[in-house]
Write an enzyme that holds these catalytic residues in place. Structure first.
Site, mmCIF file in Angstrom:
data_model
loop_
_atom_site.group_PDB
_atom_site.id
_atom_site.type_symbol
_atom_site.label_atom_id
_atom_site.label_comp_id
_atom_site.label_asym_id
_atom_site.label_seq_id
_atom_site.Cartn_x
_atom_site.Cartn_y
_atom_site.Cartn_z
ATOM 1 C CE1 TYR A 63 -3.359 -2.432 6.138
ATOM 2 C CE2 TYR A 63 -3.034 -0.117 5.616
ATOM 3 C CZ TYR A 63 -3.239 -1.422 5.197
ATOM 4 O OH TYR A 63 -3.311 -1.713 3.855
ATOM 5 C CB THR B 61 -0.899 0.000 1.252
ATOM 6 O OG1 THR B 61 -1.512 1.285 1.399
ATOM 7 C CG2 THR B 61 -0.112 -0.288 2.525
ATOM 8 C CG ASP B 62 -1.166 4.979 -0.890
ATOM 9 O OD1 ASP B 62 -1.651 4.344 0.070
ATOM 10 O OD2 ASP B 62 -1.803 5.839 -1.526
ATOM 11 C CD GLU B 63 -3.052 3.659 4.769
ATOM 12 O OE1 GLU B 63 -2.729 3.595 5.960
ATOM 13 O OE2 GLU B 63 -4.220 3.632 4.379
ATOM 14 C CE LYS C 7 -0.262 -4.451 3.172
ATOM 15 N NZ LYS C 7 -0.736 -5.785 2.688
HETATM 16 P P1 NAD Z 1 -10.197 -6.740 2.901
HETATM 17 O O1 NAD Z 1 -10.115 -6.468 4.369
HETATM 18 O O2 NAD Z 1 -11.435 -6.404 2.152
HETATM 19 O O3 NAD Z 1 -9.906 -8.293 2.644
HETATM 20 C C1 NAD Z 1 -8.929 -9.002 3.329
HETATM 21 C C2 NAD Z 1 -9.164 -10.499 3.109
HETATM 22 O O4 NAD Z 1 -8.100 -11.223 3.751
HETATM 23 C C3 NAD Z 1 -10.475 -11.007 3.709
HETATM 24 O O5 NAD Z 1 -11.114 -11.866 2.813
HETATM 25 C C4 NAD Z 1 -10.012 -11.773 4.945
HETATM 26 O O6 NAD Z 1 -10.878 -12.853 5.311
HETATM 27 C C5 NAD Z 1 -8.650 -12.276 4.519
HETATM 28 N N1 NAD Z 1 -7.755 -12.550 5.647
HETATM 29 C C6 NAD Z 1 -7.508 -11.734 6.709
HETATM 30 N N2 NAD Z 1 -6.649 -12.348 7.553
HETATM 31 C C7 NAD Z 1 -6.351 -13.539 7.000
HETATM 32 C C8 NAD Z 1 -5.499 -14.620 7.391
HETATM 33 N N3 NAD Z 1 -4.805 -14.584 8.542
HETATM 34 N N4 NAD Z 1 -5.401 -15.697 6.584
HETATM 35 C C9 NAD Z 1 -6.110 -15.765 5.435
HETATM 36 N N5 NAD Z 1 -6.943 -14.790 5.020
HETATM 37 C C10 NAD Z 1 -7.050 -13.692 5.796
HETATM 38 O O7 NAD Z 1 -8.933 -6.008 2.285
HETATM 39 P P2 NAD Z 1 -8.738 -5.295 0.859
HETATM 40 O O8 NAD Z 1 -9.160 -3.893 0.953
HETATM 41 O O9 NAD Z 1 -9.271 -6.171 -0.204
HETATM 42 O O10 NAD Z 1 -7.142 -5.299 0.757
HETATM 43 C C11 NAD Z 1 -6.437 -6.405 0.200
HETATM 44 C C12 NAD Z 1 -4.947 -6.116 0.247
HETATM 45 O O11 NAD Z 1 -4.671 -4.937 -0.479
HETATM 46 C C13 NAD Z 1 -4.409 -5.886 1.657
HETATM 47 O O12 NAD Z 1 -3.148 -6.493 1.753
HETATM 48 C C14 NAD Z 1 -4.296 -4.373 1.763
HETATM 49 O O13 NAD Z 1 -3.262 -4.020 2.642
HETATM 50 C C15 NAD Z 1 -3.958 -4.011 0.327
HETATM 51 N N6 NAD Z 1 -4.367 -2.656 -0.126
HETATM 52 C C16 NAD Z 1 -5.663 -2.246 0.030
HETATM 53 C C17 NAD Z 1 -6.044 -0.987 -0.468
HETATM 54 C C18 NAD Z 1 -7.464 -0.505 -0.341
HETATM 55 O O14 NAD Z 1 -7.726 0.657 -0.701
HETATM 56 N N7 NAD Z 1 -8.417 -1.307 0.099
HETATM 57 C C19 NAD Z 1 -5.093 -0.181 -1.095
HETATM 58 C C20 NAD Z 1 -3.783 -0.632 -1.223
HETATM 59 C C21 NAD Z 1 -3.437 -1.881 -0.750
HETATM 60 O O1 TDX Z 2 -16.045 6.994 8.792
HETATM 61 C C1 TDX Z 2 -15.027 7.445 8.206
HETATM 62 N N1 TDX Z 2 -14.872 8.805 8.111
HETATM 63 C C2 TDX Z 2 -13.779 9.365 7.532
HETATM 64 O O2 TDX Z 2 -13.691 10.612 7.468
HETATM 65 C C3 TDX Z 2 -14.012 6.595 7.644
HETATM 66 C C4 TDX Z 2 -14.138 5.104 7.713
HETATM 67 C C5 TDX Z 2 -12.922 7.197 7.045
HETATM 68 N N2 TDX Z 2 -12.795 8.548 7.005
HETATM 69 C C6 TDX Z 2 -11.598 9.156 6.358
HETATM 70 C C7 TDX Z 2 -10.268 8.611 6.856
HETATM 71 C C8 TDX Z 2 -9.397 8.720 5.625
HETATM 72 O O3 TDX Z 2 -8.835 10.003 5.516
HETATM 73 O O4 TDX Z 2 -11.649 8.785 4.973
HETATM 74 C C9 TDX Z 2 -10.357 8.495 4.450
HETATM 75 C C10 TDX Z 2 -10.339 7.090 3.912
HETATM 76 O O5 TDX Z 2 -10.452 6.202 5.020
HETATM 77 P P1 TDX Z 2 -10.464 4.607 4.837
HETATM 78 O O6 TDX Z 2 -11.532 4.228 3.887
HETATM 79 O O7 TDX Z 2 -10.460 3.991 6.203
HETATM 80 O O8 TDX Z 2 -9.087 4.359 4.071
HETATM 81 P P2 TDX Z 2 -7.555 4.696 4.431
HETATM 82 O O9 TDX Z 2 -7.363 4.916 5.866
HETATM 83 O O10 TDX Z 2 -7.128 5.805 3.496
HETATM 84 O O11 TDX Z 2 -6.854 3.306 4.026
HETATM 85 C C11 TDX Z 2 -7.219 2.642 2.796
HETATM 86 O O12 TDX Z 2 -6.288 2.886 1.784
HETATM 87 C C12 TDX Z 2 -5.033 2.278 1.870
HETATM 88 C C13 TDX Z 2 -7.379 1.136 3.001
HETATM 89 O O13 TDX Z 2 -8.327 0.876 4.030
HETATM 90 C C14 TDX Z 2 -6.065 0.480 3.294
HETATM 91 O O14 TDX Z 2 -6.217 -0.930 3.416
HETATM 92 C C15 TDX Z 2 -5.130 0.800 2.157
HETATM 93 O O15 TDX Z 2 -3.853 0.290 2.416
#
Ligand code: NAD
Ligand code: TDX
Length: 343
Positions: free
Chosen positions: A153, A125-127, A157
Site C-alpha cells: 500500500y 499519506t505519512d506512510e 502511494k
Molecule cells: P476509503 O477506502 O474509505 O475510500 C476510498 C474510495 O475510493 C472509495 O469510495 C472507493 O470506492 C474509491 N475507489 C477505490 N478505487 C477506485 C477506482 N479505481 N476508481 C474510482 N474510485 C475508487 O479510503 P480513505 O480512508 O477515505 O482514504 C482516502 C485517501 O486518503 C486515500 O488516497 C488514502 O491513501 C488517503 N489517506 C488516508 C488516511 C486514513 O487514515 N484513512 C490517511 C492519510 C491518507
Molecule cells: O484489527 C486491527 N488490529 C490492529 O491492531 C487493525 C485493523 C489494525 N490494528 C493496528 C495496525 C496499526 O498499527 O492498528 C493500527 C492502525 O491500523 P489501520 O487502521 O489499518 O491503519 P494504518 O495501517 O495505520 O493505515 C491508516 O493510516 C494511513 C490508513 O488505513 C491508511 O489508508 C493511511 O494511509
C-alpha cells in the site's frame, strides 16, 4: 469553480464533499467513484439532491470515461482521494493497489494535461516515509524525510507521489500533495482500527490487537484533514508537499482501552493476535510547514474527537451494520479467522 473529487464515496472523500458543499455554496462538486467495497453511495444520500453536486460511478483507471467526464465538466481542480487504502488487504493482494493507486493517478493527471486544470491535488499519506523507532520520540516526519515504504500500500502511494512530482517538473502541471497521518471520524470503514474496535465491542466480539498493541499512530479528526486540503487547494504553492498532522500520538492498545471504557465494555474482550507483516512501529508528523505557510492548525482534540466518533457509530448503527452484514463477513473470516491468538 468546478472540482472533481475522486473517491468521494469513501471515508475522507465523503467528509470532504460535505465540507466543500457547506463552505462554498457556489462551487460545483463532481464526485467520481468506482464504488468498490469501500465506497458507499448511502453515505452521499444527504447531498444527492443538491443542485451543486453530481455523482458519477467511474473507475479512475478508465481513461475514456475520465476524458469524457473532463470534456463534460471542464473542472478547475481535481482532488484525488480514490485509492485502495487498507494496508492488510495490500499485504494479501497487492495488484489492485498498484493499478488504482499508481495507474489511476496517471490517468487523472493525463486528463488534467489534456483538458487544462488550475490545480491537481494528490491526497497522500505519512506512510510513504516508513516508520520511526519507538525509542526516539524526538524524531518526526518532515517533507524532507526520505521516502522509505514498508507495505505494498505505502509503496503504491509513494509511487503515485513521485509520478505527481514528475508531472510537475516535466510537464509543468500545477500539482500539490498532502501527506496526512491517520484519520478518524464518521463514515470510517469498519475494517480500520477505530471503527472495527467500536463495532466489535458493541457486538461483544473479541478486539483483535496486532502483536502487543504498542505501535503508535498520529491521529487526526477527519474534518481537520478536510480543512487542510481546502487550504492547500486555495493557498498552497504548486509543486509543494504539505505534511498534515496534529501531534497526537497514541499506542493502539490505549485507543482500544479508551473505546472499551467509553462503551462500558470489559477489557477482557481484548485479544492479542499475530502481528501484521512488516508492521510500522510509529508514525509522527511534523506539521510546521502547513502551519507556518497556510496557518493550518487542528481544531479537534483527540479526547473530544473520539467521543464524537463513538457517538456517531452509536447513532448510525444502520450504516455500519449494513456493511458488516454483506460480503465483509468473508473478508473478516479470511483475515482474522486464521490469525493465531496470542493471549
Ligand atoms: P476509503 O477506502 O474509505 O475510500 C476510498 C474510495 O475510493 C472509495 O469510495 C472507493 O470506492 C474509491 N475507489 C477505490 N478505487 C477506485 C477506482 N479505481 N476508481 C474510482 N474510485 C475508487 O479510503 P480513505 O480512508 O477515505 O482514504 C482516502 C485517501 O486518503 C486515500 O488516497 C488514502 O491513501 C488517503 N489517506 C488516508 C488516511 C486514513 O487514515 N484513512 C490517511 C492519510 C491518507
Ligand atoms: O484489527 C486491527 N488490529 C490492529 O491492531 C487493525 C485493523 C489494525 N490494528 C493496528 C495496525 C496499526 O498499527 O492498528 C493500527 C492502525 O491500523 P489501520 O487502521 O489499518 O491503519 P494504518 O495501517 O495505520 O493505515 C491508516 O493510516 C494511513 C490508513 O488505513 C491508511 O489508508 C493511511 O494511509
Amino acid at each position: 469553480m468546478t472540482i472533481i473529487v475522486t473517491g468521494g464515496a469513501g471515508f475522507i472523500g465523503s467528509n470532504f464533499v460535505f465540507h466543500m458543499l457547506d463552505t462554498y455554496p457556489d462551487y460545483r462538486i463532481v464526485c467520481l467513484d468506482k464504488l468498490t467495497y469501500a465506497g458507499n453511495l448511502s453515505t452521499l444520500e444527504p447531498v444527492m439532491d443538491n443542485p451543486n453536486f453530481r455523482f458519477v460511478k467511474l473507475d479512475i483507471c478508465d481513461r475514456e470515461g475520465v476524458y469524457r467526464l473532463f470534456e463534460e465538466e471542464k473542472p478547475d481542480m481535481v482532488v484525488n482521494f480514490a485509492a485502495e487504502s487498507h494496508v492488510d488487504r495490500s499485504i494479501e493482494d497487492p495488484e489492485v493497489f498498484l493499478r488504482t493507486n499508481i495507474l489511476g493517478t496517471q490517468v487523472l493527471m493525463d486528463a488534467c494535461r489534456k483538458y487544462g486544470i488550475r490545480r491537481y491535488h494528490q491526497v497522500s499519506t505519512d506512510e510513504v516515509y516508513g516508520d520511526l523507532p519507538l525509542d526516539r520520540p524526538d524524531l518526526f516526519f518532515t517533507e524532507e524525510t526520505p521516502i522509505h515504504t514498508s507495505s505494498p500500500y505505502s509503496a503504491s502511494k509513494a509511487s503515485a507521489d513521485l509520478l505527481v512530482l514528475a508531472y510537475y517538473r516535466t510537464y509543468g502541471l500545477s500539482v500539490t500533495i498532502s501527506r496526512c497521518s491517520n484519520n478518524y471520524g464518521p463514515y470510517h470503514f469498519p475494517e480500520k482500527l477505530i471503527p472495527l474496535m467500536i463495532a466489535n465491542a458493541l457486538n461483544d466480539k473479541p478486539l483483535p490487537v496486532y502483536g502487543q498493541g504498542l505501535n503508535v499512530r498520529d491521529w487526526l479528526y477527519v474534518e481537520d484533514h478536510c480543512k487542510a486540503i481546502d487550504l492547500i487547494l486555495h493557498k498552497g504553492r504548486e509543486g509543494q508537499v504539505y505534511n498534515v498532522g496534529g501531534h497526537n500520538e497514541m499506542r493502539n492498545i490505549d485507543i482500544v482501552k479508551i473505546i472499551c471504557k467509553a462503551l462500558g465494555k470489559p477489557e477482557s474482550l481484548i485479544t492479542y493476535v499475530t502481528d501484521r507483516k512488516g508492521h510500522d512501529m510509529r508514525y509522527a508528523i511534523d506539521p510546521t510547514k502547513i502551519h507556518r505557510e497556510l496557518g493550518w492548525e487542528p481544531e479537534t482534540k483527540f479526547a473530544d474527537g473520539i467521543q464524537k466518533t463513538i457517538a456517531w457509530y452509536l447513532e448510525n448503527r444502520r450504516w455500519w451494520e449494513t456493511i458488516l452484514s454483506g460480503e465483509y463477513q468473508n473478508y473478516y473470516e479470511k483475515m482474522y479467522g486464521s490469525r493465531e491468538t496470542l493471549g
